[in-house]
Design a protein around this motif. Structure first.
Motif, PDB file in Angstrom:
ATOM      1  N   ASN A  23       0.868  -1.184   0.000  1.00 16.15           N
ATOM      2  CA  ASN A  23       0.000   0.000   0.000  1.00 16.15           C
ATOM      3  C   ASN A  23       0.899   1.227   0.000  1.00 16.15           C
ATOM      4  OD1 ASN A  23      -1.742   2.112   0.387  1.00 16.15           O
ATOM      5  ND2 ASN A  23      -2.837   1.185   2.109  1.00 16.15           N
ATOM      6  N   TYR A  25       0.317   4.351  -0.200  1.00 16.93           N
ATOM      7  CA  TYR A  25      -0.162   5.455   0.628  1.00 16.93           C
ATOM      8  C   TYR A  25       0.325   5.280   2.070  1.00 16.93           C
ATOM      9  CZ  TYR A  25      -3.394   6.631  -3.186  1.00 16.93           C
ATOM     10  OH  TYR A  25      -3.935   6.985  -4.397  1.00 16.93           O
ATOM     11  N   GLU A  26       0.336   4.024   2.514  1.00 21.80           N
ATOM     12  CA  GLU A  26       0.788   3.746   3.874  1.00 21.80           C
ATOM     13  C   GLU A  26       2.290   3.968   3.999  1.00 21.80           C
ATOM     14  OE1 GLU A  26       0.780   0.067   7.135  1.00 21.80           O
ATOM     15  OE2 GLU A  26      -0.721   0.122   5.522  1.00 21.80           O
ATOM     16  N   ASP A  29       2.777   7.444   4.240  1.00 23.35           N
ATOM     17  CA  ASP A  29       2.037   7.958   5.397  1.00 23.35           C
ATOM     18  C   ASP A  29       1.146   9.135   5.009  1.00 23.35           C
ATOM     19  OD1 ASP A  29       1.223   7.892   8.021  1.00 23.35           O
ATOM     20  OD2 ASP A  29       2.766   9.285   8.707  1.00 23.35           O
ATOM     21  N   ALA A  32      -5.442   7.925   1.849  1.00 18.22           N
ATOM     22  CA  ALA A  32      -5.789   7.284   0.581  1.00 18.22           C
ATOM     23  C   ALA A  32      -6.359   8.310  -0.385  1.00 18.22           C
ATOM     24  CB  ALA A  32      -6.805   6.178   0.827  1.00 18.22           C
ATOM     25  N   LEU A  87      -8.761   0.274  -2.721  1.00 19.65           N
ATOM     26  CA  LEU A  87      -9.060   1.180  -1.613  1.00 19.65           C
ATOM     27  C   LEU A  87     -10.502   1.681  -1.662  1.00 19.65           C
ATOM     28  CD1 LEU A  87      -5.688   3.115  -1.519  1.00 19.65           C
ATOM     29  CD2 LEU A  87      -6.694   1.854   0.385  1.00 19.65           C
ATOM     30  N   GLN A 122      -9.023   6.526   8.593  1.00 15.95           N
ATOM     31  CA  GLN A 122      -7.882   6.179   7.748  1.00 15.95           C
ATOM     32  C   GLN A 122      -7.165   4.919   8.244  1.00 15.95           C
ATOM     33  OE1 GLN A 122      -6.704   7.298   4.813  1.00 15.95           O
ATOM     34  NE2 GLN A 122      -8.418   8.723   4.597  1.00 15.95           N
ATOM     35  N   ARG A 126      -6.861   1.530   6.040  1.00 16.81           N
ATOM     36  CA  ARG A 126      -5.602   0.840   5.757  1.00 16.81           C
ATOM     37  C   ARG A 126      -5.682  -0.641   6.144  1.00 16.81           C
ATOM     38  NH1 ARG A 126      -0.757   4.969   7.753  1.00 16.81           N
ATOM     39  NH2 ARG A 126      -1.165   6.627   6.206  1.00 16.81           N
ATOM     40  N   LYS A 130      -5.392  -3.651   3.501  1.00 17.53           N
ATOM     41  CA  LYS A 130      -4.360  -4.682   3.657  1.00 17.53           C
ATOM     42  C   LYS A 130      -4.976  -6.071   3.550  1.00 17.53           C
ATOM     43  CE  LYS A 130      -0.733  -6.307   6.799  1.00 17.53           C
ATOM     44  NZ  LYS A 130      -0.035  -6.057   8.090  1.00 17.53           N
TER      45      LYS A 130
END
Length: 209
Positions: A23, A25-26, A29, A32, A87, A122, A126, A130
């Motif tokens: 991911n 975006y993760e 940090d 999304a 997402l 958020q 996540r 996942k």
């Protein structure tokens, strides 16, 4: 360089290494569906923070590479579309679970029911993403395994057919090579039969005489 700055840089390296690598975006940090500008800003800020030329950390280069990979994934239109579609589905599931009958496709991220979620929206997003990504990866792995098994079976069948044809050729060759021997055996057998019959005829004549 202050100890606080070193601690901050170390914490960022460790955060990136703990992040779910699939991911982006993760890894960066950021929320999304962040904009291109937000993606580039986050990457620039974090890459400068932990750049191996600026901060020496045993795992710093690995974390820096993960940042570059995350930014690259979100810069690739096809990759980003794939991630965003997962997402989007994850968002729908999270909101349906949280809001129940109150869910609507028009519910925005700044809706009080969303901003007031615990754990935060958020974080839940996540976690759900996942789960979906891992499930998809497992499905892809299973499909790949099935393809590999089928290909292995096909190769085994081809090799078995080759071996069968080789045995047939070898058996035919052996049969042909023993042709003269078989003819000789047959002639010897016929000769012995002829001698036996002659002896039997003579013996019968002797008995009758």
């Amino acid at each position: 360089m202050s100890k606080t700055t070193d601690a901050t840089r170390t914490a960022e390296v460790e955060r990136i290494l703990r992040a779910f690598k699939k991911n982006p975006y993760e890894a960066l940090d950021i929320d999304a569906f962040a904009t291109d500008a937000e993606v580039k800003k986050a990457y620039r800020k974090k890459s400068l923070l932990i750049h191996p030329d600026k901060f020496q950390h045993e795992q710093g280069p690995e974390a820096f590479d993960l940042l570059k990979k995350a930014e690259g994934m979100l810069s690739d239109a096809a990759e980003r579309e794939k991630i965003d579609s997962i997402l989007t589905y994850a968002r729908t599931l999270v909101l349906k679970e949280a809001l129940g009958s109150g869910y609507s496709t028009k519910v925005a991220d700044d809706d009080p029911r969303v901003t007031g979620m615990s754990p935060p929206f958020q974080i839940q997003l996540r976690t759900k993403a996942k789960q979906l990504i891992l499930e998809e990866s497992m499905d892809e792995k299973n499909r790949a395994n099935m393809v590999a098994v089928n290909e292995a079976n096909e190769r085994a069948a081809v090799e078995a057919e080759k071996a069968r044809r080789k045995r047939k050729v070898e058996e035919q060759k052996a049969w042909d090579e023993r042709r003269d021997e078989r003819i000789g055996d047959w002639r010897n057998y016929m000769h012995k039969e002829k001698v036996r019959k002659v002896k039997k005829a003579k013996k019968n004549l002797h008995v009758l005489g």
